[in-house]
Design a protein around this motif. Structure first.
Motif, PDB file in Angstrom:
ATOM      1  N   LEU A  83       0.824  -1.217   0.000  1.00  0.00           N
ATOM      2  CA  LEU A  83       0.000   0.000   0.000  1.00  0.00           C
ATOM      3  C   LEU A  83       0.855   1.262   0.000  1.00  0.00           C
ATOM      4  N   GLN A  84       1.905   1.275   0.802  1.00  0.00           N
ATOM      5  CA  GLN A  84       2.762   2.460   0.864  1.00  0.00           C
ATOM      6  C   GLN A  84       3.459   2.702  -0.461  1.00  0.00           C
ATOM      7  N   ASP A  85       3.947   1.633  -1.086  1.00  0.00           N
ATOM      8  CA  ASP A  85       4.617   1.787  -2.376  1.00  0.00           C
ATOM      9  C   ASP A  85       3.633   2.224  -3.460  1.00  0.00           C
ATOM     10  N   TYR A  86       2.429   1.639  -3.438  1.00  0.00           N
ATOM     11  CA  TYR A  86       1.435   1.957  -4.463  1.00  0.00           C
ATOM     12  C   TYR A  86       0.957   3.403  -4.345  1.00  0.00           C
ATOM     13  N   HIS A  87       0.807   3.888  -3.119  1.00  0.00           N
ATOM     14  CA  HIS A  87       0.276   5.241  -2.903  1.00  0.00           C
ATOM     15  C   HIS A  87       1.363   6.284  -2.723  1.00  0.00           C
ATOM     16  N   TYR A  88       2.612   5.885  -2.901  1.00  0.00           N
ATOM     17  CA  TYR A  88       3.703   6.850  -2.762  1.00  0.00           C
ATOM     18  C   TYR A  88       3.546   7.987  -3.769  1.00  0.00           C
ATOM     19  N   ASN A  89       3.611   9.201  -3.269  1.00  0.00           N
ATOM     20  CA  ASN A  89       3.546  10.388  -4.116  1.00  0.00           C
ATOM     21  C   ASN A  89       2.230  10.482  -4.887  1.00  0.00           C
ATOM     22  N   THR A  90       1.135   9.985  -4.274  1.00  0.00           N
ATOM     23  CA  THR A  90      -0.197  10.130  -4.863  1.00  0.00           C
ATOM     24  C   THR A  90      -1.031  11.051  -3.977  1.00  0.00           C
ATOM     25  N   ARG A  91      -2.289  11.232  -4.355  1.00  0.00           N
ATOM     26  CA  ARG A  91      -3.182  12.115  -3.597  1.00  0.00           C
ATOM     27  C   ARG A  91      -3.817  11.416  -2.403  1.00  0.00           C
ATOM     28  N   TRP A  92      -3.617  10.088  -2.291  1.00  0.00           N
ATOM     29  CA  TRP A  92      -4.314   9.339  -1.245  1.00  0.00           C
ATOM     30  C   TRP A  92      -3.349   8.838  -0.181  1.00  0.00           C
ATOM     31  N   ASN A  93      -3.830   8.867   1.058  1.00  0.00           N
ATOM     32  CA  ASN A  93      -3.113   8.303   2.181  1.00  0.00           C
ATOM     33  C   ASN A  93      -3.969   7.169   2.738  1.00  0.00           C
ATOM     34  N   VAL A  94      -3.416   5.952   2.790  1.00  0.00           N
ATOM     35  CA  VAL A  94      -4.170   4.797   3.272  1.00  0.00           C
ATOM     36  C   VAL A  94      -3.582   4.342   4.604  1.00  0.00           C
ATOM     37  N   VAL A  95      -4.463   4.226   5.598  1.00  0.00           N
ATOM     38  CA  VAL A  95      -4.062   3.763   6.922  1.00  0.00           C
ATOM     39  C   VAL A  95      -4.592   2.338   7.106  1.00  0.00           C
ATOM     40  N   TRP A  96      -3.702   1.374   7.124  1.00  0.00           N
ATOM     41  CA  TRP A  96      -4.058  -0.042   7.289  1.00  0.00           C
ATOM     42  C   TRP A  96      -3.886  -0.384   8.768  1.00  0.00           C
ATOM     43  N   THR A  97      -4.989  -0.578   9.496  1.00  0.00           N
ATOM     44  CA  THR A  97      -4.898  -0.770  10.945  1.00  0.00           C
ATOM     45  C   THR A  97      -4.716  -2.223  11.397  1.00  0.00           C
ATOM     46  N   PRO A  98      -5.128  -3.242  10.629  1.00  0.00           N
ATOM     47  CA  PRO A  98      -4.917  -4.619  11.111  1.00  0.00           C
ATOM     48  C   PRO A  98      -3.433  -4.898  11.341  1.00  0.00           C
ATOM     49  N   THR A  99      -3.134  -5.536  12.448  1.00  0.00           N
ATOM     50  CA  THR A  99      -1.742  -5.835  12.786  1.00  0.00           C
ATOM     51  C   THR A  99      -1.388  -7.304  12.592  1.00  0.00           C
ATOM     52  N   THR A 119     -11.842   6.261  -6.821  1.00  0.00           N
ATOM     53  CA  THR A 119     -12.657   6.799  -7.907  1.00  0.00           C
ATOM     54  C   THR A 119     -13.596   7.878  -7.384  1.00  0.00           C
ATOM     55  N   GLY A 120     -14.147   7.654  -6.192  1.00  0.00           N
ATOM     56  CA  GLY A 120     -15.056   8.630  -5.591  1.00  0.00           C
ATOM     57  C   GLY A 120     -14.350   9.783  -4.918  1.00  0.00           C
ATOM     58  N   MET A 121     -13.018   9.659  -4.752  1.00  0.00           N
ATOM     59  CA  MET A 121     -12.211  10.701  -4.104  1.00  0.00           C
ATOM     60  C   MET A 121     -11.088  11.127  -5.051  1.00  0.00           C
ATOM     61  N   PRO A 122     -11.415  11.606  -6.246  1.00  0.00           N
ATOM     62  CA  PRO A 122     -10.381  11.861  -7.253  1.00  0.00           C
ATOM     63  C   PRO A 122      -9.407  12.976  -6.887  1.00  0.00           C
ATOM     64  N   TYR A 123      -9.769  13.806  -5.924  1.00  0.00           N
ATOM     65  CA  TYR A 123      -8.895  14.915  -5.532  1.00  0.00           C
ATOM     66  C   TYR A 123      -8.032  14.559  -4.323  1.00  0.00           C
ATOM     67  N   GLY A 124      -8.130  13.309  -3.876  1.00  0.00           N
ATOM     68  CA  GLY A 124      -7.314  12.839  -2.775  1.00  0.00           C
ATOM     69  C   GLY A 124      -8.062  12.780  -1.464  1.00  0.00           C
ATOM     70  N   GLY A 125      -7.395  12.263  -0.449  1.00  0.00           N
ATOM     71  CA  GLY A 125      -7.990  12.135   0.868  1.00  0.00           C
ATOM     72  C   GLY A 125      -7.319  11.017   1.642  1.00  0.00           C
ATOM     73  N   THR A 126      -7.883  10.710   2.795  1.00  0.00           N
ATOM     74  CA  THR A 126      -7.359   9.661   3.668  1.00  0.00           C
ATOM     75  C   THR A 126      -8.374   8.540   3.798  1.00  0.00           C
ATOM     76  N   ILE A 127      -7.906   7.305   3.618  1.00  0.00           N
ATOM     77  CA  ILE A 127      -8.763   6.125   3.723  1.00  0.00           C
ATOM     78  C   ILE A 127      -8.214   5.242   4.840  1.00  0.00           C
ATOM     79  N   THR A 128      -9.080   4.903   5.782  1.00  0.00           N
ATOM     80  CA  THR A 128      -8.692   4.052   6.904  1.00  0.00           C
ATOM     81  C   THR A 128      -9.367   2.696   6.763  1.00  0.00           C
ATOM     82  N   VAL A 129      -8.586   1.624   6.895  1.00  0.00           N
ATOM     83  CA  VAL A 129      -9.095   0.259   6.759  1.00  0.00           C
ATOM     84  C   VAL A 129      -9.062  -0.415   8.125  1.00  0.00           C
ATOM     85  N   LYS A 130     -10.218  -0.937   8.553  1.00  0.00           N
ATOM     86  CA  LYS A 130     -10.322  -1.621   9.846  1.00  0.00           C
ATOM     87  C   LYS A 130     -11.047  -2.943   9.673  1.00  0.00           C
ATOM     88  N   THR A 131     -10.793  -3.870  10.587  1.00  0.00           N
ATOM     89  CA  THR A 131     -11.526  -5.126  10.604  1.00  0.00           C
ATOM     90  C   THR A 131     -11.814  -5.526  12.041  1.00  0.00           C
TER      91      THR A 131
END
Length: 198
Positions: A83-99, A119-131
């Motif tokens: 995720l970090q490599d894929y989103h490097y230098n992009t408009r999105w920040n992804v927080v993966w919380t599962p350990t 797609t719904g956040m084309p201008y960027g933003g932060t996405i948090t993933v939880k389980t």
């Protein structure tokens, strides 16, 4: 033989990603050799190196999102690295919380969901993933959203009322994979927030 067209398509995705990663790795090795020979400081070499890194990161991400999942698990550090490599230098920040390590099928659905949210956040933003308790929730916050109601309705119904473009394939694929896993995709869209759960 695969049990469904989806499984066959996943095998195709895995094959493409597998075959592409080797030549990209070879280019990267070549760049390292050139750098050791003293040719690695030019802006052209830097640009090539960044492009190779980006291509490698995309292939690793797409291999999980569109490839065959089988009964594998992925560790949290490997998932975070992808995720970090894929989103490097992009408009999105992804927080993966599962350990802990997670089933690759679940991570595959998460990666497809991330593509939907981007797609719904084309201008960027932060996405948090939880389980929790086998349920996954992705929450995205952005200053501005761009939502096509017909496109997002595909996630709930699994039926496309519109012809999907290649850049929208995740909307058609995610509900089918979720259904095969015995899950239902739900979404909630507010003014500055998208939530996807399954």
């Amino acid at each position: 033989m695969p049990n469904s067209e989806i499984e066959l398509a996943a095998l195709v995705g895995s094959r493409i990603c597998h075959d592409l990663i080797s030549p990209i790795g070879a280019v990267n090795n070549g760049l390292e050799l050139l750098s050791m020979a003293g040719a690695g400081s030019s802006s052209e070499m830097t640009l090539i190196g960044e492009s190779v890194d980006s291509a490698s990161a995309r292939i690793r991400f797409f291999r999980v999102a569109f490839g065959a999942a089988e009964n594998q698990v992925l560790g949290a550090s490997e998932t975070n690295g992808i995720l970090q490599d894929y989103h490097y230098n992009t408009r999105w920040n992804v927080v993966w919380t599962p350990t802990e390590s997670q089933q690759r099928t679940d991570i595959r659905m998460c990666f497809l969901a991330l593509l939907c949210m981007e797609t719904g956040m084309p201008y960027g933003g932060t996405i948090t993933v939880k389980t929790s308790g086998g349920k996954w929730t992705l929450s995205g916050q952005a200053d501005k959203l761009s939502i096509d109601p017909e496109l997002w309705s595909v996630l709930a119904t699994g039926q496309a009322a519109i012809k999907l473009r290649p850049s929208q394939v995740q909307f058609g694929l995610l509900p089918v994979i979720a259904r095969d896993a015995g899950k239902q995709i739900t979404s909630q869209i507010l003014e500055n927030e998208i939530t996807l759960s399954f």
